[in-house]
Write a protein that holds these residues in place. Structure first.
Motif, PDB file in Angstrom:
ATOM      1  N   ARG C  96       0.847  -1.187   0.000  1.00  0.00           N
ATOM      2  CA  ARG C  96       0.000   0.000   0.000  1.00  0.00           C
ATOM      3  C   ARG C  96       0.883   1.237   0.000  1.00  0.00           C
ATOM      4  NH1 ARG C  96      -2.303   2.289   4.825  1.00  0.00           N
ATOM      5  NH2 ARG C  96      -1.797   0.318   5.841  1.00  0.00           N
ATOM      6  N   THR C 114      -3.418   1.197  -3.319  1.00  0.00           N
ATOM      7  CA  THR C 114      -4.129   1.413  -2.052  1.00  0.00           C
ATOM      8  C   THR C 114      -4.375   0.098  -1.333  1.00  0.00           C
ATOM      9  OG1 THR C 114      -6.387   1.345  -2.957  1.00  0.00           O
ATOM     10  CG2 THR C 114      -5.264   3.464  -2.999  1.00  0.00           C
ATOM     11  N   ARG C 115      -3.652  -0.930  -1.736  1.00  0.00           N
ATOM     12  CA  ARG C 115      -3.782  -2.210  -1.039  1.00  0.00           C
ATOM     13  C   ARG C 115      -2.452  -2.954  -1.165  1.00  0.00           C
ATOM     14  NH1 ARG C 115      -8.511  -6.854  -1.720  1.00  0.00           N
ATOM     15  NH2 ARG C 115      -7.608  -8.234  -0.169  1.00  0.00           N
ATOM     16  N   THR C 116      -2.140  -3.726  -0.142  1.00  0.00           N
ATOM     17  CA  THR C 116      -0.929  -4.541  -0.187  1.00  0.00           C
ATOM     18  C   THR C 116      -1.269  -5.902  -0.776  1.00  0.00           C
ATOM     19  OG1 THR C 116      -0.090  -3.417   1.761  1.00  0.00           O
ATOM     20  CG2 THR C 116       0.905  -5.550   1.227  1.00  0.00           C
TER      21      THR C 116
END
Lengths: 418, 490, 119
Positions: C96, C114-116
């Protein structure tokens, strides 16, 4: 069969479940989260647009980013998480609670627990719920399903679509469909006013010249195999004007026609449901009618903003910890929705403690007032700028504020919007 | 295509054709089952109400009455062999006036004459004690304990699975468009040019039996579709009754029923409206209101809040009002099985016997097949088993531990079984497993089911349909379309 | 000149009014916070939006990784930006806030995950 003893089983690892579990773990109790999907975060994972976290984190995040901040906290806590697990059943005896959850890796797991938190969210209303007549072709998607197909799988559910419902989910999906190259031909809204936030009308519809038909309904769906077109009927004073109906050609229909708390398990074990919210009836501590079983987030009532879900669920977590601490709650009395109020959560309040309420109104009004009464006496009054049914209202009554508790009266706290 | 010459080709893999196919599979015969849709049971049978009737609705002068009572008795054994959901919950007819009670007496006499099992007349208090959810205003009625409910499509799927196990060949997407009589019997050609040869033909093509008869230059008759809209209520509905509740019938139909489906939901309907189109299965707003007010008259606690879906079925109705099951008088080696409307589902096991006898009478030699096995494997269902059983099952196949459809608790293993049994459309999987049939109507599981179909069949996402033909679900992926969202910016 | 609009900087949706003689002197009223002034000016000079989208990724758990611009970008570049994003392919792992595209079209704005996604 695997057996696990734990203080609390939280059903659902979305925003509600994680917030509640973190608070319970913080107080030193053992907590397990059972999550159906292969990662925590719930529906936030498919809400890739920005606008989450303004209240809670004071920054504007995407849904997955908001979720991940909590996932990181859960991962660094002592909370045990079962992913891909579905809770199938709960049994309650006099002192004991047992829950059964199953997953591919663990088989059926028997949880012996002291408390349960329902935090498993809501589901979408669908074509059956709104009774749209016509044929039954493919190409009819609930907005959430379409959102998942687009944002997590990368599919395009249709090249020319019509969105039914102007709540934020419908508006966000109208923009998303446009941003993946589809044509959104219209948004249809049964109410005379848009249900979503004004900023979403601007940036999701007006930016793309997508027509919004207020006071209109889908009259009939056409197409034998795949959706081919829909009839749209205007309403005048709530009555369908069939002679003024018109047809829109489209290959897909996205239904954003509301959410309902998903309370099948709660109902199965006899928990009383509030017909206005479709969530359980709860006391000030967000505990359902059955000892040790709590509910928070969208399974309790459908929220507008995840920030409110987090607030409510963190509180729920603290109440669960109080319960596990054997902290005896103070006397409670009923709350009731009065004039122009659709529902009020929770269904009980405690005059001696702080009380936080969420409610929805039934009217659209500028410069309204919220009035709280107990035994006919006004306790407090709050000015509200603009209200409408789709926007949740919150207020608090601090402990000690209600002074006229009397054995001669029912002490019901009534909330009105005037 | 197939070079072999079949002994019998059955046109139509609805409940009638499938039951005949299974019956014939117990003899040393080569049997072909032809279906125009992409899966079996996708015509009239899939929208059937699922009632196993009590044998009192029609006078003994009708062929359908005789077959109804015979068929009813055959279901217990069929259930043991084929494991479809079936329950003898009993049927009640509720009368709300003294006049209506006169009709009930007639029904009772029908039942007695038809030798229906256990049928009785009930006064008001007997009605209410049997079924406390009935409207207090009930004045009396009829109780037929042998009546029951099944899942009609699951019944068809089981019949076909059993038939296939015993050597029947199934041809789906085989819409018969022409036929010629030749030295072998018949050459039957499909819309897309496939051809099979068969010595005998059974016309069990439901709504299209008149057209198929025409293709064979056989008897002229007309099938009029009679539309029936039904509404399905959530399994948590407080209005779920113990028995199937009928109103007192009128001359057109048996009326709007309240049906506690064998899988736990409640169904209201069907309407009975004749129409010309054999394709139009649309639902209408007016009928929704009508169905609800009729059903509520019998069971007042029925609530519109509980509706999860509605659908429409078409009944194939002949002018005579009776079944038409006979050897064709105009063409050789052709058996007509037409006009199988209510109580067709109940009668079906007896119809299969009846048709078998007609074929024998017509010269088809029947010798019993020594290898015939009437049973099929029972597929475990996660929704109905105990935690201990579930744990064992997941150990044997971890896919049982993956709940795909949360509303109906359907596991991945059950969906894989559906695909392996040839049900590769979303509707096929829905009817086989109940996934997508619950309160969310596929909102949570459609994407997962699509992935499982892709994995098990190797089909691309574009080829996955709701129910064949042009009912595609997904055509494009992100990047396929050029984004031009803001138009020309100045 | 005068233009009425709705500020989209946050869910409040303030009804604001922009009045101006020339591009250097735009006066915004009706806003409840300073962001309203910025939004009102930008909407007159060069309307901007935050963009969110997804990018194809070789993950075993997820088909697409969500991305977002770190601030608003001019409306005029959004279609082209989206078409470029949809042609991209990313390899795991991505965390992220990792920058996927730096300084988009010289706007000073980046595109971030916006995300891992680890595997």
């Amino acid at each position: 069969m695997k057996e696990i003893k734990v203080d609390t089983l939280v059903i659902g690892g979305g925003s509600a479940g994680m917030a509640a579990a973190l608070e319970i773990a913080e107080r030193g109790f053992s907590v397990t989260i059972a999550e159906r999907e292969n990662s925590m975060g719930g529906i936030l994972n498919q809400c890739i647009h920005n606008g989450f976290g303004l209240h809670h984190f004071k920054e504007e995040l995407s849904g997955p980013a908001y979720a991940e901040k909590f996932i990181d906290m859960v991962d660094s806590s002592k909370i045990k998480v079962f992913l891909d697990m579905t809770v199938m059943d709960i049994e309650q005896t006099t002192d004991d609670l047992t829950a059964y959850g199953l997953s591919r890796d663990n088989g059926m797991v028997k949880f012996s627990i002291k408390t349960v938190v329902f935090a498993n969210g809501c589901r979408e209303r669908n074509r059956g719920s709104i009774g749209t007549p016509g044929t039954r072709p493919s190409g009819i998607f609930t907005a959430g399903l379409a959102q998942r197909l687009v944002n997590m799988e990368g599919f395009i559910p249709g090249k020319e679509c019509v969105v039914v419902g102007s709540g934020d989910i419908g508006l966000i999906m109208a923009r998303r469909m446009t941003w993946i190259g589809s044509k959104v031909k219209a948004v249809i809204e049964i109410q005379p006013y848009p249900a979503g936030l004004t900023r979403n009308i601007v940036q999701c519809l007006n930016d793309f010249d997508i027509p919004l038909y207020l006071s209109h309904v889908v009259g009939e769906i056409h197409g034998r195999d795949r959706v081919e077109s829909i009839d749209v009927i205007p309403l005048e004073n709530g009555v369908e004007q069939k002679d003024k109906s018109f047809n829109i050609k489209c290959d897909s229909l996205l239904l954003a026609v509301g959410l309902v708390p998903d309370n099948e398990l709660a109902q199965k074990i006899g928990i009383t449901i509030n017909p206005e919210t479709n969530g359980p009836v709860v006391n000030r501590q967000l505990m359902t009618g059955q000892n040790g079983i709590f509910a928070c987030g969208n399974v309790l009532h459908v929220h507008d903003l995840v920030d409110f879900v987090t607030e409510e669920s963190e509180r729920c977590g603290r109440y669960v910890a109080d319960y596990l601490d054997n902290k005896k709650p103070a006397d409670q009395y009923k709350t009731t929705p009065g004039k122009n109020v659709k529902y009020l959560v929770p269904n009980y309040y405690s005059p001696k403690e702080d009380n936080k309420f969420y409610l929805r109104t039934m009217i659209v009004k500028n410069r309204a007032e919220l009035v709280v009464k107990v035994n006919g006496k006004e306790i407090t009054r709050k000015k509200l700028n603009h209200i409408q049914p789709s926007e949740m209202i919150s207020f608090s009554i601090p402990g000690g504020k209600v002074e006229n508790i009397s054995e001669l009266h029912n002490n019901i706290l009534e909330v009105q919007i005037v | 295509m197939s070079k072999e010459i079949f002994d019998v080709a059955i046109i139509g893999a609805g409940v009638v054709g499938s039951a005949i196919a299974r019956k014939l599979s117990s003899y040393n015969l080569k049997v072909a089952l032809l279906e125009k849709e992409c899966d079996v049971s996708f015509g009239v049978s899939k929208a059937n109400s699922g009632i196993i009737h009590g044998g009192f609705h029609h006078g003994s002068e009708y062929l359908k009455s005789k077959l109804e009572v015979q068929g009813n008795r055959m279901f217990d054994r069929l259930e043991q062999e084929l494991h479809f959901p079936f329950r003898r919950c009993g049927i009640m007819v509720a009368a709300f006036s003294v006049e209506e009670m006169k009709t009930v007496e007639q029904l009772y006499m029908n039942g007695v004459n038809n030798k229906a099992v256990g049928i009785e007349m009930c006064n008001r208090s007997r009605m209410l004690s049997l079924e406390p959810k009935l409207n207090d205003d009930v004045v009396g009625g009829l109780y037929a304990p042998a009546g029951g409910i099944i899942e009609p499509y699951r019944f068809v799927f089981s019949l076909v699975e059993s038939a296939l196990k015993n050597g029947v060949k199934l041809f789906t997407e085989f819409k018969v468009t022409s036929a010629e009589h030749n030295s072998n019997g018949y050459g039957i050609v499909s819309e897309d040019g496939k051809k099979i040869e068969s010595r005998w033909v059974v016309n069990a093509s439901g709504l299209f039996a008149d057209e198929v008869s025409g293709i064979f230059n056989a008897e002229e008759f007309k099938i009029t579709p009679r539309k029936g809209e039904e509404f399905l209520l959530d399994r948590n509905s407080a209005a779920r009754t113990e028995h199937v509740i009928f109103p007192v019938p009128d001359h057109v139909s048996k009326g709007i029923l309240v049906i506690p489906t064998v899988e736990g939901t409640t169904m209201l309907g069907p309407t009975a409206i004749p129409q010309d189109s054999k394709e139009d299965v649309s639902t209408t707003a007016i009928n929704l209101k009508m169905v609800f007010s009729s059903a509520r008259r019998m069971v007042p606690s029925i609530s519109g809040r509980d509706i999860i879906t509605s659908f429409t079925g078409l009944r194939p109705v002949l002018e005579s009002g009776d079944f038409y099951i006979d050897v064709s008088a105009k063409q050789p080696n052709l058996i007509q099985v037409a006009g199988i409307q209510s109580p067709g589902l109940t009668a079906v096991p007896a119809i299969a016997e009846y048709v078998k006898d007609l074929l024998k009478k017509d010269g088809l030699v029947l010798t019993e097949k020594s290898s015939y096995d009437p049973t099929i494997d029972k597929l475990p269902r996660m929704r109905t088993i105990s935690p201990v059983e579930a744990d064992e099952l997941i150990k044997s196949d971890p896919a049982f531990g993956e709940i795909v459809c949360r509303c109906e608790s359907v596991s991945e293993a059950e969906i894989v079984a559906a695909v392996k049994n040839g049900h590769t459309t979303l509707d096929g999987i829905k009817f086989y497993t109940r996934a997508q049939m619950g309160r969310c109507q596929g909102g949570f599981c459609t994407d997962r089911i699509i992935k499982i179909i892709q994995r098990e069949t190797g089909l691309s996402y574009e080829d996955i349909t709701k129910r064949g033909k042009a009912s595609w679900i997904l055509e494009d992926k992100i990047g396929d379309l050029e984004v031009n969202s803001y138009g020309n910016m100045e | 000149m005068k233009k009425e609009m709705i500020c989209i900087s946050c869910p409040m949706g303030c009804r604001i009014t922009a009045e101006w003689e020339n591009d250097n002197d735009i006066k915004v009223t009706g806003n409840k916070c300073p962001r309203g002034i910025v939004y009102g000016r930008e909407e007159i000079l060069s309307p901007r939006r935050v963009v969110t989208a997804t990018i194809d990724i070789n993950s075993s758990s997820l088909g697409r990784i969500p991305v977002m611009t770190t601030g608003t970008v001019p409306k005029g570049i959004i279609d082209s930006l989206l078409n470029r994003i949809y042609k991209m392919h990313l390899e795991t792992p991505i965390a992220r806030d990792d920058i996927i595209m730096k300084n988009i079209d010289d706007t000073g704005i980046d595109l971030i995950a916006t995300r891992t996604v680890t595997t």
